[in-house]
Write a protein that holds these residues in place. Structure first.
Motif, PDB file in Angstrom:
ATOM      1  N   LYS A 287      -2.742   4.254   4.812  1.00  0.00           N
ATOM      2  CA  LYS A 287      -1.949   5.384   4.312  1.00  0.00           C
ATOM      3  C   LYS A 287      -0.742   4.877   3.520  1.00  0.00           C
ATOM      4  O   LYS A 287      -0.416   5.398   2.443  1.00  0.00           O
ATOM      5  CB  LYS A 287      -1.491   6.258   5.478  1.00  0.00           C
ATOM      6  CG  LYS A 287      -0.940   7.617   5.052  1.00  0.00           C
ATOM      7  CD  LYS A 287      -0.648   8.494   6.248  1.00  0.00           C
ATOM      8  CE  LYS A 287      -0.208   9.888   5.815  1.00  0.00           C
ATOM      9  NZ  LYS A 287      -1.337  10.718   5.354  1.00  0.00           N
ATOM     10  N   LEU A 288      -0.075   3.861   4.049  1.00  0.00           N
ATOM     11  CA  LEU A 288       1.080   3.285   3.357  1.00  0.00           C
ATOM     12  C   LEU A 288       0.661   2.616   2.052  1.00  0.00           C
ATOM     13  O   LEU A 288       1.310   2.778   1.012  1.00  0.00           O
ATOM     14  CB  LEU A 288       1.782   2.278   4.274  1.00  0.00           C
ATOM     15  CG  LEU A 288       2.312   2.812   5.614  1.00  0.00           C
ATOM     16  CD1 LEU A 288       2.780   1.661   6.486  1.00  0.00           C
ATOM     17  CD2 LEU A 288       3.442   3.811   5.398  1.00  0.00           C
TER      18      LEU A 288
ATOM     19  N   ASP B  33      -4.775 -16.034  -1.972  1.00  0.00           N
ATOM     20  CA  ASP B  33      -3.375 -16.283  -1.659  1.00  0.00           C
ATOM     21  C   ASP B  33      -2.624 -16.602  -2.934  1.00  0.00           C
ATOM     22  O   ASP B  33      -2.308 -17.740  -3.229  1.00  0.00           O
ATOM     23  CB  ASP B  33      -3.268 -17.438  -0.670  1.00  0.00           C
ATOM     24  CG  ASP B  33      -1.826 -17.780  -0.360  1.00  0.00           C
ATOM     25  OD1 ASP B  33      -1.003 -16.855  -0.387  1.00  0.00           O
ATOM     26  OD2 ASP B  33      -1.545 -18.954  -0.112  1.00  0.00           O
ATOM     27  N   THR B  34      -2.313 -15.608  -3.715  1.00  0.00           N
ATOM     28  CA  THR B  34      -1.602 -15.794  -4.975  1.00  0.00           C
ATOM     29  C   THR B  34      -0.575 -14.685  -5.142  1.00  0.00           C
ATOM     30  O   THR B  34      -0.651 -13.880  -6.058  1.00  0.00           O
ATOM     31  CB  THR B  34      -2.576 -15.766  -6.166  1.00  0.00           C
ATOM     32  OG1 THR B  34      -3.395 -14.585  -6.047  1.00  0.00           O
ATOM     33  CG2 THR B  34      -3.447 -16.991  -6.173  1.00  0.00           C
ATOM     34  N   PRO B  35       0.404 -14.598  -4.210  1.00  0.00           N
ATOM     35  CA  PRO B  35       1.353 -13.501  -4.294  1.00  0.00           C
ATOM     36  C   PRO B  35       2.143 -13.485  -5.591  1.00  0.00           C
ATOM     37  O   PRO B  35       2.594 -12.434  -6.033  1.00  0.00           O
ATOM     38  CB  PRO B  35       2.284 -13.748  -3.087  1.00  0.00           C
ATOM     39  CG  PRO B  35       2.057 -15.173  -2.695  1.00  0.00           C
ATOM     40  CD  PRO B  35       0.657 -15.482  -3.073  1.00  0.00           C
ATOM     41  N   ASP B  36       2.290 -14.645  -6.247  1.00  0.00           N
ATOM     42  CA  ASP B  36       3.038 -14.667  -7.503  1.00  0.00           C
ATOM     43  C   ASP B  36       2.229 -14.118  -8.666  1.00  0.00           C
ATOM     44  O   ASP B  36       2.760 -13.942  -9.755  1.00  0.00           O
ATOM     45  CB  ASP B  36       3.467 -16.106  -7.819  1.00  0.00           C
ATOM     46  CG  ASP B  36       2.281 -17.050  -7.898  1.00  0.00           C
ATOM     47  OD1 ASP B  36       2.307 -17.955  -8.746  1.00  0.00           O
ATOM     48  OD2 ASP B  36       1.340 -16.888  -7.103  1.00  0.00           O
ATOM     49  N   ILE B  37       0.932 -13.845  -8.462  1.00  0.00           N
ATOM     50  CA  ILE B  37       0.132 -13.276  -9.541  1.00  0.00           C
ATOM     51  C   ILE B  37      -0.479 -11.950  -9.119  1.00  0.00           C
ATOM     52  O   ILE B  37      -1.498 -11.532  -9.624  1.00  0.00           O
ATOM     53  CB  ILE B  37      -0.974 -14.255  -9.989  1.00  0.00           C
ATOM     54  CG1 ILE B  37      -1.895 -14.602  -8.815  1.00  0.00           C
ATOM     55  CG2 ILE B  37      -0.390 -15.506 -10.574  1.00  0.00           C
ATOM     56  CD1 ILE B  37      -3.118 -15.387  -9.227  1.00  0.00           C
ATOM     57  N   SER B  38       0.161 -11.283  -8.167  1.00  0.00           N
ATOM     58  CA  SER B  38      -0.355  -9.997  -7.712  1.00  0.00           C
ATOM     59  C   SER B  38      -0.105  -8.932  -8.756  1.00  0.00           C
ATOM     60  O   SER B  38       0.651  -9.114  -9.706  1.00  0.00           O
ATOM     61  CB  SER B  38       0.301  -9.604  -6.388  1.00  0.00           C
ATOM     62  OG  SER B  38       1.665  -9.327  -6.600  1.00  0.00           O
TER      63      SER B  38
ATOM     64  N   SER C 297      -2.941  -8.718   3.627  1.00  0.00           N
ATOM     65  CA  SER C 297      -2.076  -8.961   4.788  1.00  0.00           C
ATOM     66  C   SER C 297      -0.650  -9.253   4.353  1.00  0.00           C
ATOM     67  O   SER C 297       0.311  -8.870   5.047  1.00  0.00           O
ATOM     68  CB  SER C 297      -2.624 -10.115   5.640  1.00  0.00           C
ATOM     69  OG  SER C 297      -2.574 -11.350   4.947  1.00  0.00           O
ATOM     70  N   ASP C 298      -0.463  -9.910   3.203  1.00  0.00           N
ATOM     71  CA  ASP C 298       0.885 -10.120   2.670  1.00  0.00           C
ATOM     72  C   ASP C 298       1.544  -8.780   2.343  1.00  0.00           C
ATOM     73  O   ASP C 298       2.732  -8.570   2.594  1.00  0.00           O
ATOM     74  CB  ASP C 298       0.838 -10.990   1.412  1.00  0.00           C
ATOM     75  CG  ASP C 298       0.470 -12.439   1.710  1.00  0.00           C
ATOM     76  OD1 ASP C 298       0.593 -12.848   2.882  1.00  0.00           O
ATOM     77  OD2 ASP C 298       0.048 -13.151   0.780  1.00  0.00           O
ATOM     78  N   ILE C 299       0.744  -7.873   1.788  1.00  0.00           N
ATOM     79  CA  ILE C 299       1.257  -6.534   1.480  1.00  0.00           C
ATOM     80  C   ILE C 299       1.607  -5.798   2.768  1.00  0.00           C
ATOM     81  O   ILE C 299       2.651  -5.134   2.866  1.00  0.00           O
ATOM     82  CB  ILE C 299       0.229  -5.743   0.650  1.00  0.00           C
ATOM     83  CG1 ILE C 299       0.071  -6.372  -0.741  1.00  0.00           C
ATOM     84  CG2 ILE C 299       0.631  -4.276   0.530  1.00  0.00           C
ATOM     85  CD1 ILE C 299      -1.069  -5.791  -1.562  1.00  0.00           C
ATOM     86  N   ALA C 300       0.752  -5.922   3.786  1.00  0.00           N
ATOM     87  CA  ALA C 300       1.021  -5.265   5.071  1.00  0.00           C
ATOM     88  C   ALA C 300       2.312  -5.782   5.692  1.00  0.00           C
ATOM     89  O   ALA C 300       3.073  -5.020   6.309  1.00  0.00           O
ATOM     90  CB  ALA C 300      -0.148  -5.482   6.025  1.00  0.00           C
TER      91      ALA C 300
ATOM     92  N   THR D 223      -3.756  -9.490  11.704  1.00  0.00           N
ATOM     93  CA  THR D 223      -4.034  -8.614  12.832  1.00  0.00           C
ATOM     94  C   THR D 223      -3.491  -7.211  12.594  1.00  0.00           C
ATOM     95  O   THR D 223      -4.105  -6.219  13.004  1.00  0.00           O
ATOM     96  CB  THR D 223      -3.454  -9.207  14.129  1.00  0.00           C
ATOM     97  OG1 THR D 223      -4.004 -10.513  14.334  1.00  0.00           O
ATOM     98  CG2 THR D 223      -3.787  -8.340  15.335  1.00  0.00           C
ATOM     99  N   LEU D 224      -2.333  -7.102  11.935  1.00  0.00           N
ATOM    100  CA  LEU D 224      -1.810  -5.784  11.580  1.00  0.00           C
ATOM    101  C   LEU D 224      -2.830  -5.007  10.751  1.00  0.00           C
ATOM    102  O   LEU D 224      -3.112  -3.835  11.019  1.00  0.00           O
ATOM    103  CB  LEU D 224      -0.516  -5.923  10.771  1.00  0.00           C
ATOM    104  CG  LEU D 224       0.789  -6.178  11.512  1.00  0.00           C
ATOM    105  CD1 LEU D 224       1.918  -6.310  10.502  1.00  0.00           C
ATOM    106  CD2 LEU D 224       1.104  -5.066  12.506  1.00  0.00           C
ATOM    107  N   VAL D 225      -3.376  -5.667   9.725  1.00  0.00           N
ATOM    108  CA  VAL D 225      -4.312  -4.998   8.813  1.00  0.00           C
ATOM    109  C   VAL D 225      -5.586  -4.598   9.545  1.00  0.00           C
ATOM    110  O   VAL D 225      -6.101  -3.481   9.367  1.00  0.00           O
ATOM    111  CB  VAL D 225      -4.655  -5.904   7.619  1.00  0.00           C
ATOM    112  CG1 VAL D 225      -5.694  -5.242   6.722  1.00  0.00           C
ATOM    113  CG2 VAL D 225      -3.400  -6.210   6.814  1.00  0.00           C
ATOM    114  N   THR D 226      -6.112  -5.484  10.381  1.00  0.00           N
ATOM    115  CA  THR D 226      -7.413  -5.236  11.000  1.00  0.00           C
ATOM    116  C   THR D 226      -7.327  -4.302  12.204  1.00  0.00           C
ATOM    117  O   THR D 226      -8.287  -3.580  12.483  1.00  0.00           O
ATOM    118  CB  THR D 226      -8.062  -6.561  11.430  1.00  0.00           C
ATOM    119  OG1 THR D 226      -7.160  -7.279  12.291  1.00  0.00           O
ATOM    120  CG2 THR D 226      -8.376  -7.425  10.219  1.00  0.00           C
TER     121      THR D 226
END
Length: 692
Positions: A357-358, A28-33, A97-100, A346-349
């Motif tokens: 694809k996205l 969980d490090t969206p600021d360092i993605s 999941s953050d990306i999704a 849940t979206l990802v899984t």
């Protein structure tokens, strides 16, 4: 059991192998993605601070390297939705999941990729999930109860209306497989064409699996956690406390008798046996519409004995299976604040092929692919040197091994099968989102997930016999795999996130994390299982008798070494035999990664046009080799509760902590990097295990 027929042994071996050919995988490090816009120096400082926050600097690395590298992870780990153990490796799912969650709004991208109608379904589901009241659990929702009644009933709730004479524990368990629930049939699919279903022995329990040891006392954690889970479901139906106590006692009594059934499974013997369980036909009718009924991969002896137990406890079994379905449908939120996380995960899984694809179009760059390809090439050169220098291999076996290495195929991102991927994406369009009922939507979703998982197995007749497992089509997963049937290494795009990879990292960190992961998978081509396959993916004995004997003796060193670890939290030893191949891959992979790093560094230094090589992280006063080993260890920082130890005790991978300890205590390079003397915690004796 031993058989005189060599042919029979090979048949048994190939069934054993294929049933265990699952993808082998080593914030969980969206600021360092990867996509952040901060200057590299700022990013490196942020990530260096994160690495340091995991460390317990009060412990000397030579005393306990896991505690040194990961001792504070449990205190500082990100607060995210989870109902299983936490680890840095598994936490990459939060990054995905953050990306999704961002991609679910990208209708422009979906239109360009011709998946806009499927993304609209995903949006409707996501909005329904976010808007539902999921905490506390809505176990008593009428939709859930209707489903339970339709497949076997819930005597705790229905009372006299439930009839034991009309109940089949086996049929109800078969129905549960259609929703991905673990009843008394634990379904799995062969990873190789035609992807037939087979059964693993069931695991009893909810949050904590039970066995004769951990369930012996009503004060045990296994007892308390399972009692708490069932009590919560039964209270939702407003049952009186005395009735709840009676139901739970009945389930526990059933478990205790079921645990006495000998754990024997005939799954690996594809030939007629004297004892057959006659009800398997019902499973194939209920779960597969009669498909694969002739494949015969079941645990007959076990189910014959289990049936006797179930016949003595029909009401308890029905209650247990009903609650297992509720458990599958339950988000298991610990607080309302985790609902957003749950919906994104849940979206990802559940819609993985759509978001794959996205993701591959939007997030997987050519720059990543090229650098990973370069790292893989360095690892392969390192592996070849290891094969050439292994003095215990005779000439003929070495030539075969080098031939196998030269034939390894490399795939970065995912395997491409556009036709099958598109068909799997189109399945999402069938999901019915019921605006007025999240429970009905959830039921539909769980059924869809299973249908997607079974797709290649259901449609095998339309596929070529060299079709790859459909999981290999998913780049958006945290996985790498060596696939022995085509001698390939597959590094999935979703793996290329911290703590496994970032383009800005210095070389020793990249090789200690991603390099180790790649080296691990390459070494799987030469472990005790894959060594029976040649460079063309054919099952063939290509070892000389002497080399095979030397190999097995060296492998036994790892079995004994890891089998010596005791897990104090549950007072159990690791199974060095079950985990042997993974331990061989860990040890060989890290050794190959360090050699590849040193070789790559040497080449760069010899290039007159090469700028300064980055080998340090700001704020970490470590040598390059020390940073390499720290990066490796921090791939596996984890936090376990007692139930997680019991769950992972039977896994083919060693429990995270002991993966780290087992590798570094067999590494002469580690001893030199940290100046560990013989007799220290990480170097208890001078001798070490080594194959590659």
């Amino acid at each position: 059991m031993y058989f005189s027929s060599l042919t029979l042994l090979w048949v048994v071996l190939i069934y054993t192998i294929l049933m265990h050919c699952e993808a082998r995988s080593v914030m969980d490090t969206p600021d360092i993605s990867e996509s952040n816009d901060k200057p590299t120096a700022d990013y490196l400082q942020i990530y260096s601070d994160l690495m340091k926050s995991y460390m317990n600097l009060s412990v000397a690395p030579c005393d306990n390297f896991y505690e040194y590298a990961c001792g504070n992870y449990g205190k500082v780990k990100p607060d995210r939705y989870s109902w299983h153990r936490r680890s840095t490796f598994a936490d990459v799912v939060y990054t995905l999941s953050d990306i999704a969650e961002q991609l679910v709004g990208r209708m422009d991208l979906a239109e360009a990729l011709n998946v806009s109608s499927e993304l609209m379904v995903a949006q409707r589901f996501h909005n329904a999930c976010l808007g539902a009241e999921l905490y506390p659990s809505n176990a008593a929702d009428p939709a859930y109860l209707d489903l339970i009644r339709s497949i076997g009933g819930f005597p705790a709730v229905d009372g006299a209306a439930w009839s034991a004479s009309n109940f089949s524990w086996f049929n109800m368990s078969s129905h549960l497989t259609n929703y991905g629930a673990n009843g008394l049939i634990r379904e799995a699919l062969l990873a190789a064409y035609p992807f037939e279903p087979y059964t693993k022995l069931p695991e009893l329990g909810f949050d904590h699996i039970v066995n004769e040891v951990n369930f012996a006392s009503n004060s045990s954690r296994a007892y308390k956690l399972n009692e708490e889970r069932m009590r919560g479901y039964l209270k939702a139906f407003n049952l009186p406390d005395d009735k709840i106590d009676e139901v739970i006692a009945g389930v526990f009594a059933f478990w205790r008798e079921a645990l006495e059934v000998p754990q024997q499974c005939e799954v690996f013997y594809p030939f007629p046996i004297e004892i057959e369980f006659p009800q398997w036909r019902h499973y194939y009718d209920i779960s597969w519409n009669g498909l694969h009924v002739s494949s015969k991969k079941f645990c007959d002896f076990y189910y014959i004995e289990l049936d006797k137990v179930c016949q003595r406890h029909p009401e308890a079994v029905a209650n247990y299976l009903a609650m297992q379905l509720l458990y599958k449908l339950d988000p298991k939120l610990k607080a309302p604040k985790y609902q957003r996380d749950y919906c994104a995960v849940t979206l990802v899984t559940s819609m993985s092929f759509l978001f794959n694809k996205l993701y591959m179009a939007n997030n997987f760059s050519e720059e990543k692919r090229l650098e990973v390809s370069e790292i893989i090439q360095e690892l392969r050169k390192s592996l070849r040197r290891s094969l050439e220098e292994a003095e215990w291999l005779d000439k003929e076996t070495r030539e075969e091994a080098l031939l196998k290495e030269s034939g390894i195929q490399t795939r970065i991102g995912s395997f491409k099968d556009n036709s099958r991927s598109d068909r799997l994406i189109r399945k999402i369009g069938s999901l019915k989102v019921v605006n007025e009922s999240y429970a009905l939507t959830n039921i539909n979703l769980q059924r869809l997930i299973v249908e997607i998982e079974r797709f290649s197995s259901r449609h095998f007749e339309e596929l070529a016999n060299d079709t790859k497992p459909q999981t290999m089509l998913l780049g958006m997963q945290v996985s790498a795999v060596y696939w022995m049937l085509d001698n390939s290494i597959n590094v999935m795009a979703g793996l290329l996130e911290p703590p496994i990879y970032h383009r800005s990292w210095p070389l020793p960190l990249k090789f200690g994390t991603l390099g180790f992961t790649v080296g691990h998978e390459l070494t799987h081509g030469f472990d005790t299982t894959s060594s029976y396959y040649d460079g063309s993916g054919n099952l063939r004995s290509w070892w000389s008798e002497k080399s095979r004997q030397d190999f097995e003796e060296r492998a036994e060193c790892y079995m004994d070494h890891y089998g010596g670890y005791v897990i104090p939290e549950i007072n159990r030893r690791l199974n060095g035999k079950t985990t042997m191949d993974e331990n061989i891959a860990d040890n060989g992979g890290l050794r190959r990664a360090l050699a590849a790093y040193r070789s790559h560094k040497k080449q760069l230094l010899e290039d007159p046009d090469q700028a300064r090589i980055s080998e340090q992280m700001p704020g970490l006063e470590l040598t390059p080799d020390q940073l390499f080993f720290l990066g490796f260890a921090q791939v596996f920082c984890s936090e376990y509760e007692e139930e997680h130890y019991w769950k992972d005790l039977t896994n083919e991978h060693t429990i995270d902590k002991y993966r780290i300890l087992g590798v570094v205590s067999n590494s002469e390079d580690f001893f030199q990097a940290y100046n560990c003397s013989v007799g220290s915690g990480m170097r208890p004796k001078a001798e070490t295990c080594r194959i590659w």
